[in-house]
Design a protein around this motif. Structure first.
Motif, PDB file in Angstrom:
ATOM      1  N   HIS A 154       0.837  -1.213   0.000  1.00  0.00           N
ATOM      2  CA  HIS A 154       0.000   0.000   0.000  1.00  0.00           C
ATOM      3  C   HIS A 154       0.866   1.255   0.000  1.00  0.00           C
ATOM      4  O   HIS A 154       0.430   2.317  -0.458  1.00  0.00           O
ATOM      5  CB  HIS A 154      -0.931   0.002   1.214  1.00  0.00           C
ATOM      6  N   ARG A 155       2.099   1.134   0.496  1.00  0.00           N
ATOM      7  CA  ARG A 155       2.978   2.302   0.616  1.00  0.00           C
ATOM      8  C   ARG A 155       3.338   2.899  -0.744  1.00  0.00           C
ATOM      9  O   ARG A 155       3.609   4.096  -0.841  1.00  0.00           O
ATOM     10  CB  ARG A 155       4.249   1.923   1.372  1.00  0.00           C
ATOM     11  N   SER A 156       3.352   2.080  -1.770  1.00  0.00           N
ATOM     12  CA  SER A 156       3.666   2.588  -3.111  1.00  0.00           C
ATOM     13  C   SER A 156       2.418   2.729  -3.977  1.00  0.00           C
ATOM     14  O   SER A 156       2.508   3.024  -5.163  1.00  0.00           O
ATOM     15  CB  SER A 156       4.676   1.667  -3.811  1.00  0.00           C
ATOM     16  N   GLY A 157       1.243   2.532  -3.382  1.00  0.00           N
ATOM     17  CA  GLY A 157       0.000   2.564  -4.152  1.00  0.00           C
ATOM     18  C   GLY A 157      -0.527   3.962  -4.386  1.00  0.00           C
ATOM     19  O   GLY A 157      -0.227   4.907  -3.651  1.00  0.00           O
ATOM     20  N   LYS A 158      -1.342   4.069  -5.407  1.00  0.00           N
ATOM     21  CA  LYS A 158      -2.030   5.323  -5.733  1.00  0.00           C
ATOM     22  C   LYS A 158      -3.368   4.965  -6.356  1.00  0.00           C
ATOM     23  O   LYS A 158      -3.432   4.104  -7.243  1.00  0.00           O
ATOM     24  CB  LYS A 158      -1.197   6.149  -6.726  1.00  0.00           C
ATOM     25  N   ILE A 159      -4.440   5.580  -5.875  1.00  0.00           N
ATOM     26  CA  ILE A 159      -5.749   5.343  -6.461  1.00  0.00           C
ATOM     27  C   ILE A 159      -5.866   6.221  -7.707  1.00  0.00           C
ATOM     28  O   ILE A 159      -5.996   7.441  -7.606  1.00  0.00           O
ATOM     29  CB  ILE A 159      -6.889   5.659  -5.465  1.00  0.00           C
ATOM     30  N   ASN A 160      -5.792   5.591  -8.850  1.00  0.00           N
ATOM     31  CA  ASN A 160      -5.817   6.321 -10.125  1.00  0.00           C
ATOM     32  C   ASN A 160      -7.260   6.383 -10.628  1.00  0.00           C
ATOM     33  O   ASN A 160      -7.702   5.532 -11.397  1.00  0.00           O
ATOM     34  CB  ASN A 160      -4.910   5.635 -11.146  1.00  0.00           C
ATOM     35  N   TRP A 173       2.713  -4.543 -10.680  1.00  0.00           N
ATOM     36  CA  TRP A 173       2.914  -4.157  -9.289  1.00  0.00           C
ATOM     37  C   TRP A 173       2.091  -2.933  -8.922  1.00  0.00           C
ATOM     38  O   TRP A 173       1.534  -2.860  -7.818  1.00  0.00           O
ATOM     39  CB  TRP A 173       4.387  -3.914  -9.006  1.00  0.00           C
ATOM     40  N   SER A 174       2.006  -1.958  -9.822  1.00  0.00           N
ATOM     41  CA  SER A 174       1.210  -0.770  -9.513  1.00  0.00           C
ATOM     42  C   SER A 174      -0.265  -1.134  -9.350  1.00  0.00           C
ATOM     43  O   SER A 174      -0.973  -0.564  -8.512  1.00  0.00           O
ATOM     44  CB  SER A 174       1.383   0.296 -10.594  1.00  0.00           C
ATOM     45  N   ALA A 175      -0.749  -2.110 -10.136  1.00  0.00           N
ATOM     46  CA  ALA A 175      -2.139  -2.556  -9.999  1.00  0.00           C
ATOM     47  C   ALA A 175      -2.352  -3.252  -8.653  1.00  0.00           C
ATOM     48  O   ALA A 175      -3.375  -3.051  -7.990  1.00  0.00           O
ATOM     49  CB  ALA A 175      -2.505  -3.496 -11.142  1.00  0.00           C
ATOM     50  N   TYR A 176      -1.377  -4.057  -8.254  1.00  0.00           N
ATOM     51  CA  TYR A 176      -1.482  -4.727  -6.953  1.00  0.00           C
ATOM     52  C   TYR A 176      -1.439  -3.710  -5.812  1.00  0.00           C
ATOM     53  O   TYR A 176      -2.249  -3.761  -4.879  1.00  0.00           O
ATOM     54  CB  TYR A 176      -0.349  -5.740  -6.784  1.00  0.00           C
ATOM     55  N   ALA A 177      -0.499  -2.766  -5.896  1.00  0.00           N
ATOM     56  CA  ALA A 177      -0.368  -1.752  -4.847  1.00  0.00           C
ATOM     57  C   ALA A 177      -1.643  -0.919  -4.743  1.00  0.00           C
ATOM     58  O   ALA A 177      -2.094  -0.582  -3.636  1.00  0.00           O
ATOM     59  CB  ALA A 177       0.835  -0.869  -5.126  1.00  0.00           C
ATOM     60  N   GLN A 178      -2.239  -0.573  -5.880  1.00  0.00           N
ATOM     61  CA  GLN A 178      -3.498   0.174  -5.854  1.00  0.00           C
ATOM     62  C   GLN A 178      -4.584  -0.635  -5.153  1.00  0.00           C
ATOM     63  O   GLN A 178      -5.338  -0.097  -4.326  1.00  0.00           O
ATOM     64  CB  GLN A 178      -3.957   0.510  -7.276  1.00  0.00           C
ATOM     65  N   SER A 179      -4.665  -1.925  -5.450  1.00  0.00           N
ATOM     66  CA  SER A 179      -5.711  -2.749  -4.841  1.00  0.00           C
ATOM     67  C   SER A 179      -5.533  -2.848  -3.332  1.00  0.00           C
ATOM     68  O   SER A 179      -6.512  -2.828  -2.577  1.00  0.00           O
ATOM     69  CB  SER A 179      -5.720  -4.152  -5.471  1.00  0.00           C
ATOM     70  N   LYS A 180      -4.300  -2.934  -2.870  1.00  0.00           N
ATOM     71  CA  LYS A 180      -4.069  -3.060  -1.433  1.00  0.00           C
ATOM     72  C   LYS A 180      -4.203  -1.721  -0.712  1.00  0.00           C
ATOM     73  O   LYS A 180      -4.571  -1.687   0.469  1.00  0.00           O
ATOM     74  CB  LYS A 180      -2.697  -3.689  -1.189  1.00  0.00           C
ATOM     75  N   LEU A 181      -3.908  -0.631  -1.396  1.00  0.00           N
ATOM     76  CA  LEU A 181      -4.206   0.684  -0.836  1.00  0.00           C
ATOM     77  C   LEU A 181      -5.717   0.853  -0.709  1.00  0.00           C
ATOM     78  O   LEU A 181      -6.224   1.381   0.290  1.00  0.00           O
ATOM     79  CB  LEU A 181      -3.618   1.779  -1.716  1.00  0.00           C
ATOM     80  N   ALA A 182      -6.442   0.379  -1.702  1.00  0.00           N
ATOM     81  CA  ALA A 182      -7.910   0.478  -1.674  1.00  0.00           C
ATOM     82  C   ALA A 182      -8.492  -0.320  -0.511  1.00  0.00           C
ATOM     83  O   ALA A 182      -9.416   0.147   0.174  1.00  0.00           O
ATOM     84  CB  ALA A 182      -8.490  -0.013  -2.998  1.00  0.00           C
ATOM     85  N   LEU A 297     -13.402   7.084  -3.144  1.00  0.00           N
ATOM     86  CA  LEU A 297     -13.271   5.669  -3.501  1.00  0.00           C
ATOM     87  C   LEU A 297     -14.524   4.900  -3.099  1.00  0.00           C
ATOM     88  O   LEU A 297     -15.009   4.049  -3.848  1.00  0.00           O
ATOM     89  CB  LEU A 297     -12.041   5.066  -2.817  1.00  0.00           C
ATOM     90  N   TRP A 298     -15.067   5.208  -1.934  1.00  0.00           N
ATOM     91  CA  TRP A 298     -16.295   4.537  -1.480  1.00  0.00           C
ATOM     92  C   TRP A 298     -17.443   4.816  -2.452  1.00  0.00           C
ATOM     93  O   TRP A 298     -18.179   3.909  -2.837  1.00  0.00           O
ATOM     94  CB  TRP A 298     -16.648   5.014  -0.075  1.00  0.00           C
ATOM     95  N   GLN A 299     -17.574   6.070  -2.848  1.00  0.00           N
ATOM     96  CA  GLN A 299     -18.650   6.437  -3.772  1.00  0.00           C
ATOM     97  C   GLN A 299     -18.485   5.757  -5.128  1.00  0.00           C
ATOM     98  O   GLN A 299     -19.464   5.265  -5.708  1.00  0.00           O
ATOM     99  CB  GLN A 299     -18.684   7.955  -3.935  1.00  0.00           C
ATOM    100  N   VAL A 300     -17.280   5.703  -5.636  1.00  0.00           N
ATOM    101  CA  VAL A 300     -17.014   5.010  -6.901  1.00  0.00           C
ATOM    102  C   VAL A 300     -17.326   3.526  -6.762  1.00  0.00           C
ATOM    103  O   VAL A 300     -17.905   2.907  -7.666  1.00  0.00           O
ATOM    104  CB  VAL A 300     -15.545   5.222  -7.337  1.00  0.00           C
ATOM    105  N   SER A 301     -16.979   2.960  -5.625  1.00  0.00           N
ATOM    106  CA  SER A 301     -17.218   1.530  -5.395  1.00  0.00           C
ATOM    107  C   SER A 301     -18.708   1.224  -5.324  1.00  0.00           C
ATOM    108  O   SER A 301     -19.161   0.173  -5.808  1.00  0.00           O
ATOM    109  CB  SER A 301     -16.519   1.082  -4.111  1.00  0.00           C
ATOM    110  N   GLU A 302     -19.473   2.119  -4.708  1.00  0.00           N
ATOM    111  CA  GLU A 302     -20.928   1.946  -4.702  1.00  0.00           C
ATOM    112  C   GLU A 302     -21.467   1.946  -6.126  1.00  0.00           C
ATOM    113  O   GLU A 302     -22.344   1.127  -6.478  1.00  0.00           O
ATOM    114  CB  GLU A 302     -21.583   3.069  -3.892  1.00  0.00           C
TER     115      GLU A 302
END
Length: 323
Positions: A154-160, A173-182, A297-302
């Motif tokens: 999560h430390r290298s993640g970014k919600i794009n 790796w960026s996709a994995y990091a984004q998922s774990k940050l999420a 992110l919550w709103q997008v996920s809904e």
């Protein structure tokens, strides 16, 4: 928390626990430890045959363990809905929900049944949908907890938000990091919302450090016939930096059971770079603490799942009014 071990888990008799991805790795170790402490454990995973084997192994380790299997494919919102429906119909409540299942570092872009990038879909979106569907059952407990397994990644993640599904550019790796940050942001936002609503719910997160599990090979081998360079490199590092799956499960177990575990926090190993060691408060990088991003992110996920918290507060209030 120094030297906290499975022997320190409080008696879990009467606790009903649902754990995703518990047929292997830290999920399996978590399920086994909770069953050994007296909890009724529901293993929610994809593979039915592995599920049967898991139940047999837990029962062999702990005579009289109350464990059952529930089919769940987090890469399918239909499967998530069906699983949640069955659990809601069969369980009086859920005291402990552990969002553990995950996939890591898929070399090329894959998508879920619903068209989501696979790592975001299976690691995060599927869990988001499952949690929203099960939340009324969770809130039926007297002191429920939801533990979400994140990662050092999560430390290298970014919600794009401009390319959430990595359609324009995919990096494993960026996709994995984004998922774990999420997943971490989900846990933090859920705890914030629980306090705002007055729910008696503790939502926290955990990460296993560098625990040796199938995670290091399952994802990297998707679309390949043999080990990837990442897998070979990981094997070289394991003797120095890694710990067992059982040790990697300890932060999750601490977050799930310890009276000292707080909501809105993350727990991980206390050693060098949080790679291995005893459970302790883990570092959450500043980028993961931006509440405006949590909410967006919550709103997008809904929107992506077609689910919302509408009615959950009302259901919780109604439960409290009942004699």
């Amino acid at each position: 928390m120094a030297d906290w071990m499975t022997k320190d888990i409080p008696d879990q008799t009467g606790c009903i626990a649902v754990i995703t991805g518990a047929t292997s790795g830290i999920g399996y170790e978590t399920a086994k430890a909770l069953a050994g402490a007296g909890a009724r454990v529901i293993v929610a995973s994809r593979n039915v045959e592995k599920g049967k084997q898991t139940l047999a192994e837990i029962r062999a380790a702990h005579a009289g363990a109350e464990v059952s299997f529930e089919p769940l494919d987090l890469a399918s919102l239909t499967s998530v809905a069906n699983c949640a429906t069955r659990l809601s119909a069969s369980l009086p409540r859920i005291d402990l929900l552990i969002n553990n299942a995950g996939v890591m570092a898929i070399p090329t872009r894959h998508v879920t049944e619903d068209g989501f990038e696979m790592q975001l879909g299976a690691n995060y979106i599927g869990h988001f949908a499952l949690n929203l569907r099960l939340l009324p059952k969770v809130l039926s407990g007297s002191a429920p907890r939801i533990v979400t397994v994140s990662s050092l990644a999560h430390r290298s993640g970014k919600i794009n938000f401009d390319d959430l599904q990595c359609e324009q550019r995919y990096g494993y790796w960026s996709a994995y990091a984004q998922s774990k940050l999420a997943t971490l942001m989900f846990s933090l936002e859920l705890d914030r919302m629980a306090r705002a609503q007055g729910w008696n719910l503790r939502s926290n997160a955990a990460h296993p450090g560098y625990a040796v599990t199938g995670l290091q090979s399952t994802g990297p081998r998707m679309g390949r016939t043999g080990p990837s360079w990442q897998e070979r490199f990981s094997k070289l590092l394991e003797p120095l930096l890694s710990q067992s799956a059982a040790a990697g499960a300890l932060p999750t177990l601490f977050a799930a059971t310890s009276p000292d575990a707080k909501g809105g926090a993350m727990y991980g190993p206390d050693g060098f770079y949080e790679l291995k060691g005893s459970p302790a408060l883990a570092k959450i990088v500043p980028a993961a603490q931006v509440k405006a991003v949590w909410r967006r992110l919550w709103q997008v996920s809904e929107y992506l799942t077609g689910l919302s918290l509408d009615g959950v507060a009302e259901a919780s209030a109604e439960r409290k009014r009942q004699p």
